[in-house]
Design a protein around this motif. Structure first.
Motif, PDB file in Angstrom:
ATOM      1  N   GLY A 131      38.161 -17.692  49.683  1.00  0.00           N
ATOM      2  CA  GLY A 131      38.674 -16.720  48.745  1.00  0.00           C
ATOM      3  C   GLY A 131      38.990 -17.379  47.415  1.00  0.00           C
ATOM      4  O   GLY A 131      38.895 -18.604  47.288  1.00  0.00           O
ATOM      5  N   ILE A 132      39.353 -16.568  46.453  1.00  0.00           N
ATOM      6  CA  ILE A 132      39.747 -17.078  45.144  1.00  0.00           C
ATOM      7  C   ILE A 132      40.991 -16.339  44.686  1.00  0.00           C
ATOM      8  O   ILE A 132      41.387 -15.334  45.278  1.00  0.00           O
ATOM      9  CB  ILE A 132      38.633 -16.918  44.083  1.00  0.00           C
ATOM     10  CG1 ILE A 132      38.264 -15.444  43.866  1.00  0.00           C
ATOM     11  CG2 ILE A 132      37.408 -17.746  44.446  1.00  0.00           C
ATOM     12  CD1 ILE A 132      37.308 -15.217  42.696  1.00  0.00           C
ATOM     13  N   ASP A 133      41.607 -16.867  43.630  1.00  0.00           N
ATOM     14  CA  ASP A 133      42.628 -16.083  42.948  1.00  0.00           C
ATOM     15  C   ASP A 133      42.233 -15.992  41.490  1.00  0.00           C
ATOM     16  O   ASP A 133      41.645 -16.908  40.938  1.00  0.00           O
ATOM     17  CB  ASP A 133      44.046 -16.616  43.173  1.00  0.00           C
ATOM     18  CG  ASP A 133      44.268 -18.038  42.760  1.00  0.00           C
ATOM     19  OD1 ASP A 133      44.788 -18.258  41.647  1.00  0.00           O
ATOM     20  OD2 ASP A 133      43.947 -18.937  43.552  1.00  0.00           O
ATOM     21  N   VAL A 134      42.510 -14.828  40.907  1.00  0.00           N
ATOM     22  CA  VAL A 134      42.086 -14.536  39.545  1.00  0.00           C
ATOM     23  C   VAL A 134      43.270 -14.043  38.720  1.00  0.00           C
ATOM     24  O   VAL A 134      44.245 -13.527  39.256  1.00  0.00           O
ATOM     25  CB  VAL A 134      40.942 -13.497  39.514  1.00  0.00           C
ATOM     26  CG1 VAL A 134      39.689 -14.041  40.170  1.00  0.00           C
ATOM     27  CG2 VAL A 134      41.363 -12.186  40.159  1.00  0.00           C
ATOM     28  N   SER A 135      43.145 -14.216  37.420  1.00  0.00           N
ATOM     29  CA  SER A 135      44.153 -13.749  36.470  1.00  0.00           C
ATOM     30  C   SER A 135      43.413 -13.259  35.234  1.00  0.00           C
ATOM     31  O   SER A 135      42.185 -13.106  35.250  1.00  0.00           O
ATOM     32  CB  SER A 135      45.113 -14.890  36.124  1.00  0.00           C
ATOM     33  OG  SER A 135      44.435 -15.902  35.391  1.00  0.00           O
ATOM     34  N   ALA A 136      44.116 -13.070  34.154  1.00  0.00           N
ATOM     35  CA  ALA A 136      43.497 -12.599  32.907  1.00  0.00           C
ATOM     36  C   ALA A 136      42.481 -13.600  32.364  1.00  0.00           C
ATOM     37  O   ALA A 136      41.645 -13.248  31.540  1.00  0.00           O
ATOM     38  CB  ALA A 136      44.565 -12.315  31.861  1.00  0.00           C
ATOM     39  N   TYR A 137      42.520 -14.842  32.837  1.00  0.00           N
ATOM     40  CA  TYR A 137      41.571 -15.872  32.381  1.00  0.00           C
ATOM     41  C   TYR A 137      40.184 -15.694  32.984  1.00  0.00           C
ATOM     42  O   TYR A 137      39.220 -16.255  32.496  1.00  0.00           O
ATOM     43  CB  TYR A 137      42.093 -17.273  32.719  1.00  0.00           C
ATOM     44  CG  TYR A 137      43.358 -17.620  31.987  1.00  0.00           C
ATOM     45  CD1 TYR A 137      43.359 -17.863  30.614  1.00  0.00           C
ATOM     46  CD2 TYR A 137      44.573 -17.678  32.660  1.00  0.00           C
ATOM     47  CE1 TYR A 137      44.520 -18.167  29.936  1.00  0.00           C
ATOM     48  CE2 TYR A 137      45.747 -17.989  31.998  1.00  0.00           C
ATOM     49  CZ  TYR A 137      45.709 -18.234  30.637  1.00  0.00           C
ATOM     50  OH  TYR A 137      46.861 -18.521  29.970  1.00  0.00           O
ATOM     51  N   GLN A 138      40.072 -14.939  34.064  1.00  0.00           N
ATOM     52  CA  GLN A 138      38.790 -14.713  34.722  1.00  0.00           C
ATOM     53  C   GLN A 138      38.268 -13.320  34.361  1.00  0.00           C
ATOM     54  O   GLN A 138      39.044 -12.429  34.015  1.00  0.00           O
ATOM     55  CB  GLN A 138      38.914 -14.841  36.245  1.00  0.00           C
ATOM     56  CG  GLN A 138      39.039 -16.271  36.736  1.00  0.00           C
ATOM     57  CD  GLN A 138      40.414 -16.845  36.510  1.00  0.00           C
ATOM     58  OE1 GLN A 138      41.420 -16.183  36.707  1.00  0.00           O
ATOM     59  NE2 GLN A 138      40.474 -18.104  36.089  1.00  0.00           N
ATOM     60  N   PRO A 139      36.958 -13.129  34.507  1.00  0.00           N
ATOM     61  CA  PRO A 139      36.397 -11.805  34.201  1.00  0.00           C
ATOM     62  C   PRO A 139      36.824 -10.760  35.236  1.00  0.00           C
ATOM     63  O   PRO A 139      37.224 -11.098  36.354  1.00  0.00           O
ATOM     64  CB  PRO A 139      34.890 -12.039  34.248  1.00  0.00           C
ATOM     65  CG  PRO A 139      34.698 -13.258  35.079  1.00  0.00           C
ATOM     66  CD  PRO A 139      35.930 -14.100  34.901  1.00  0.00           C
ATOM     67  N   SER A 140      36.701  -9.514  34.858  1.00  0.00           N
ATOM     68  CA  SER A 140      37.027  -8.421  35.780  1.00  0.00           C
ATOM     69  C   SER A 140      36.025  -8.340  36.911  1.00  0.00           C
ATOM     70  O   SER A 140      36.355  -7.950  38.026  1.00  0.00           O
ATOM     71  CB  SER A 140      37.063  -7.088  35.023  1.00  0.00           C
ATOM     72  OG  SER A 140      38.091  -7.109  34.069  1.00  0.00           O
ATOM     73  N   ALA A 141      34.773  -8.714  36.650  1.00  0.00           N
ATOM     74  CA  ALA A 141      33.702  -8.694  37.648  1.00  0.00           C
ATOM     75  C   ALA A 141      33.334 -10.127  38.004  1.00  0.00           C
ATOM     76  O   ALA A 141      32.378 -10.684  37.493  1.00  0.00           O
ATOM     77  CB  ALA A 141      32.490  -7.935  37.121  1.00  0.00           C
ATOM     78  N   TYR A 142      34.114 -10.743  38.872  1.00  0.00           N
ATOM     79  CA  TYR A 142      33.904 -12.118  39.321  1.00  0.00           C
ATOM     80  C   TYR A 142      32.941 -12.138  40.505  1.00  0.00           C
ATOM     81  O   TYR A 142      32.703 -11.114  41.159  1.00  0.00           O
ATOM     82  CB  TYR A 142      35.247 -12.760  39.692  1.00  0.00           C
ATOM     83  CG  TYR A 142      36.110 -11.845  40.541  1.00  0.00           C
ATOM     84  CD1 TYR A 142      36.002 -11.832  41.931  1.00  0.00           C
ATOM     85  CD2 TYR A 142      37.001 -10.959  39.947  1.00  0.00           C
ATOM     86  CE1 TYR A 142      36.758 -10.978  42.698  1.00  0.00           C
ATOM     87  CE2 TYR A 142      37.765 -10.090  40.718  1.00  0.00           C
ATOM     88  CZ  TYR A 142      37.636 -10.107  42.079  1.00  0.00           C
ATOM     89  OH  TYR A 142      38.389  -9.253  42.845  1.00  0.00           O
ATOM     90  N   ASP A 143      32.399 -13.315  40.801  1.00  0.00           N
ATOM     91  CA  ASP A 143      31.458 -13.480  41.914  1.00  0.00           C
ATOM     92  C   ASP A 143      32.210 -13.363  43.238  1.00  0.00           C
ATOM     93  O   ASP A 143      33.160 -14.105  43.481  1.00  0.00           O
ATOM     94  CB  ASP A 143      30.761 -14.828  41.803  1.00  0.00           C
ATOM     95  CG  ASP A 143      29.714 -15.055  42.881  1.00  0.00           C
ATOM     96  OD1 ASP A 143      29.345 -14.093  43.587  1.00  0.00           O
ATOM     97  OD2 ASP A 143      29.254 -16.211  43.011  1.00  0.00           O
ATOM     98  N   THR A 144      31.800 -12.457  44.101  1.00  0.00           N
ATOM     99  CA  THR A 144      32.447 -12.257  45.399  1.00  0.00           C
ATOM    100  C   THR A 144      31.594 -12.766  46.564  1.00  0.00           C
ATOM    101  O   THR A 144      32.018 -12.673  47.716  1.00  0.00           O
ATOM    102  CB  THR A 144      32.759 -10.762  45.628  1.00  0.00           C
ATOM    103  OG1 THR A 144      31.535 -10.022  45.589  1.00  0.00           O
ATOM    104  CG2 THR A 144      33.731 -10.232  44.576  1.00  0.00           C
TER     105      THR A 144
END
Length: 185
Positions: free
Chosen positions: A4-17
């Motif tokens: 898994g990953i964790d995302v914030s405002a620094y990552q895009p809204s459509a990240y690789d899943t």
């Protein structure tokens, strides 16, 4: 191990899943910040079939107000995981052990149908924490081999890298086991 990953405002809204089973999305910080990509990042994870978690970056003081603020922004949905990010703030301070514990307990009281976990790095767990209280599970950051954090405590999630983004593993036998755990009775 599940990835898994964790995302914030620094990552895009459509990240690789691809290859992921879960995502943690930064929701809030203190009593005033909300991740502007929160809704889109959570929707993207749900659309990909991931278990979704939300985290709050904890500041010292005003714990009830912080918990209420976090929960007002994190969707109320069974099976989502709630996390508190306990580390040093941009101002060089941190919540105390008692504040961290109170915040976790407040979340569990206000959202009894969600799992609540503590995120902290190895240094905090070994030298700042004195209670070992992590709610329903520990999410430990230690940048070593995935699934091999250098602690003796039982952990549920391990953040093992921040390059090119925060990468995590979860100690569950399958995605179904994670989903089942995320739905407390």
């Amino acid at each position: 191990m599940l990835r898994g990953i964790d995302v914030s405002a620094y990552q895009p809204s459509a990240y690789d899943t691809h290859g992921l089973s879960f995502v943690f999305v930064k929701a809030t910080e203190g009593r005033s910040y909300v991740n502007p990509k929160l809704t889109a990042q959570a929707r993207h994870g749900r659309d990909a079939g991931l278990v979704v978690g939300f985290y709050h970056f904890l500041w010292p003081g005003n714990l009830t107000a912080q918990a209420e603020y976090f929960l007002s922004k994190a969707p109320e949905r069974r099976g989502d995981i709630l996390a508190v990010d306990w580390e040093t703030t941009g101002a060089g301070t941190h919540a105390t052990n008692a504040e961290k514990d109170t915040f976790l307990r407040t979340l569990k009281k206000l959202r009894p149908h969600n799992r609540v976990v503590l995120y902290c790095n190895r240094h905090y767990w070994l030298t700042v924490d004195s209670t070992s209280y992590a709610g329903d599970g520990l999410w430990i950051a230690d940048y070593v081999t995935a699934g091999k954090p250098r602690i003796k405590a039982k952990w549920r999630f391990h953040q093992y890298s921040s390059e090119p983004h925060d990468k995590n593993v979860a100690d569950f036998a399958s995605a179904a086991a994670l989903r089942s755990w995320a739905l407390p009775e």
